[in-house]
Design a protein around this motif. Structure first.
Motif, PDB file in Angstrom:
ATOM      1  N   TRP A   1       0.900  -1.126  -0.039  1.00  0.00           N
ATOM      2  CA  TRP A   1       0.022   0.166  -0.133  1.00  0.00           C
ATOM      3  C   TRP A   1       0.869   1.246   0.031  1.00  0.00           C
ATOM      4  O   TRP A   1       0.613   2.185  -0.727  1.00  0.00           O
ATOM      5  N   LEU A  36      -6.050   4.532  -4.936  1.00  0.00           N
ATOM      6  CA  LEU A  36      -6.595   3.095  -4.687  1.00  0.00           C
ATOM      7  C   LEU A  36      -8.224   3.231  -4.024  1.00  0.00           C
ATOM      8  O   LEU A  36      -8.367   3.681  -2.944  1.00  0.00           O
ATOM      9  N   ALA A  78     -12.028   0.863  -4.583  1.00  0.00           N
ATOM     10  CA  ALA A  78     -12.659  -0.227  -4.690  1.00  0.00           C
ATOM     11  C   ALA A  78     -14.097  -0.206  -4.242  1.00  0.00           C
ATOM     12  O   ALA A  78     -14.558   0.417  -3.268  1.00  0.00           O
ATOM     13  N   VAL A 113      -9.416   2.835  -0.337  1.00  0.00           N
ATOM     14  CA  VAL A 113      -8.639   1.851   0.411  1.00  0.00           C
ATOM     15  C   VAL A 113      -7.501   2.483   1.194  1.00  0.00           C
ATOM     16  O   VAL A 113      -6.664   2.878   0.446  1.00  0.00           O
ATOM     17  N   VAL A 153      -6.397  -1.882   4.955  1.00  0.00           N
ATOM     18  CA  VAL A 153      -5.348  -2.699   4.609  1.00  0.00           C
ATOM     19  C   VAL A 153      -4.756  -3.573   5.791  1.00  0.00           C
ATOM     20  O   VAL A 153      -4.323  -4.745   5.350  1.00  0.00           O
ATOM     21  N   PRO A 199     -11.215  -7.903  -5.508  1.00  0.00           N
ATOM     22  CA  PRO A 199     -10.592  -6.960  -6.274  1.00  0.00           C
ATOM     23  C   PRO A 199     -10.497  -6.932  -7.743  1.00  0.00           C
ATOM     24  O   PRO A 199     -10.596  -5.780  -8.424  1.00  0.00           O
ATOM     25  N   GLY A 208     -12.365  -3.484  -8.114  1.00  0.00           N
ATOM     26  CA  GLY A 208     -11.392  -2.412  -8.233  1.00  0.00           C
ATOM     27  C   GLY A 208     -11.560  -1.446  -9.327  1.00  0.00           C
ATOM     28  O   GLY A 208     -12.410  -1.768 -10.226  1.00  0.00           O
ATOM     29  N   SER A 237      -5.341  -0.011  -9.720  1.00  0.00           N
ATOM     30  CA  SER A 237      -5.800  -0.180  -8.371  1.00  0.00           C
ATOM     31  C   SER A 237      -6.397  -1.719  -8.335  1.00  0.00           C
ATOM     32  O   SER A 237      -6.047  -2.277  -7.299  1.00  0.00           O
ATOM     33  N   THR A 281      -3.066  -3.301  -7.630  1.00  0.00           N
ATOM     34  CA  THR A 281      -2.500  -3.175  -6.394  1.00  0.00           C
ATOM     35  C   THR A 281      -3.304  -4.016  -5.447  1.00  0.00           C
ATOM     36  O   THR A 281      -2.827  -4.789  -4.443  1.00  0.00           O
ATOM     37  N   LEU A 282      -4.706  -4.101  -5.548  1.00  0.00           N
ATOM     38  CA  LEU A 282      -5.450  -4.932  -4.874  1.00  0.00           C
ATOM     39  C   LEU A 282      -5.161  -6.434  -4.748  1.00  0.00           C
ATOM     40  O   LEU A 282      -5.011  -7.214  -3.637  1.00  0.00           O
ATOM     41  N   HIS A 296      -3.394  -8.873  -1.818  1.00  0.00           N
ATOM     42  CA  HIS A 296      -4.168 -10.369  -1.548  1.00  0.00           C
ATOM     43  C   HIS A 296      -3.316 -11.354  -1.662  1.00  0.00           C
ATOM     44  O   HIS A 296      -3.147 -12.404  -0.858  1.00  0.00           O
TER      45      HIS A 296
END
Length: 111
Positions: free
Chosen positions: A8, A19, A21, A31, A36, A80, A84, A89, A92-93, A97
């Motif tokens: 993040w 970021l 979602a 987010v 996170v 995500p 997302g 985004s 990144t998500l 995960h």
């Protein structure tokens, strides 16, 4: 939790990715670091509880736990990928995960 927060930090403050979602059926929300940190913390505690239960109830607890953990990780990627907002985004998500899953799957069963 620290691995996800590191992703993040690299993505949001350093790279400047916006970021955001939308949880399935929800509204778009940013987010932030609290979300996170909370996700991996909940996943880690849940995984730890499941592993403890499996160690008492099954013949091959680590193998069973690994199979369940990989399945849960795969299912966790749905949100995500669907929710997302934008390619950066989503990437990144998904990375957060995968990093969280890799750390938990690799390190949680070790004593």
């Amino acid at each position: 939790m620290l691995a996800a927060l590191a992703v993040w930090v690299l993505a949001v403050p350093i790279a400047g990715i916006d970021l955001a979602a939308a949880p399935i059926g929800g509204v778009v929300a940013p987010v932030g670091p609290v979300a996170v940190a909370a996700g991996p913390l909940f996943a880690g505690l849940s995984g730890w509880a499941l592993l403890a239960l499996l160690e008492r109830r099954t013949a091959r607890p680590r193998r069973t736990w690994t199979v369940v953990a990989v399945a849960v990780l795969a299912l966790s990627l749905v949100n995500p990928l669907v929710g997302g907002m934008g390619a950066a985004s989503v990437l990144t998500l998904v990375t957060m995960h995968l990093v969280t899953g890799a750390v938990l799957i690799a390190l949680l069963p070790r004593r």
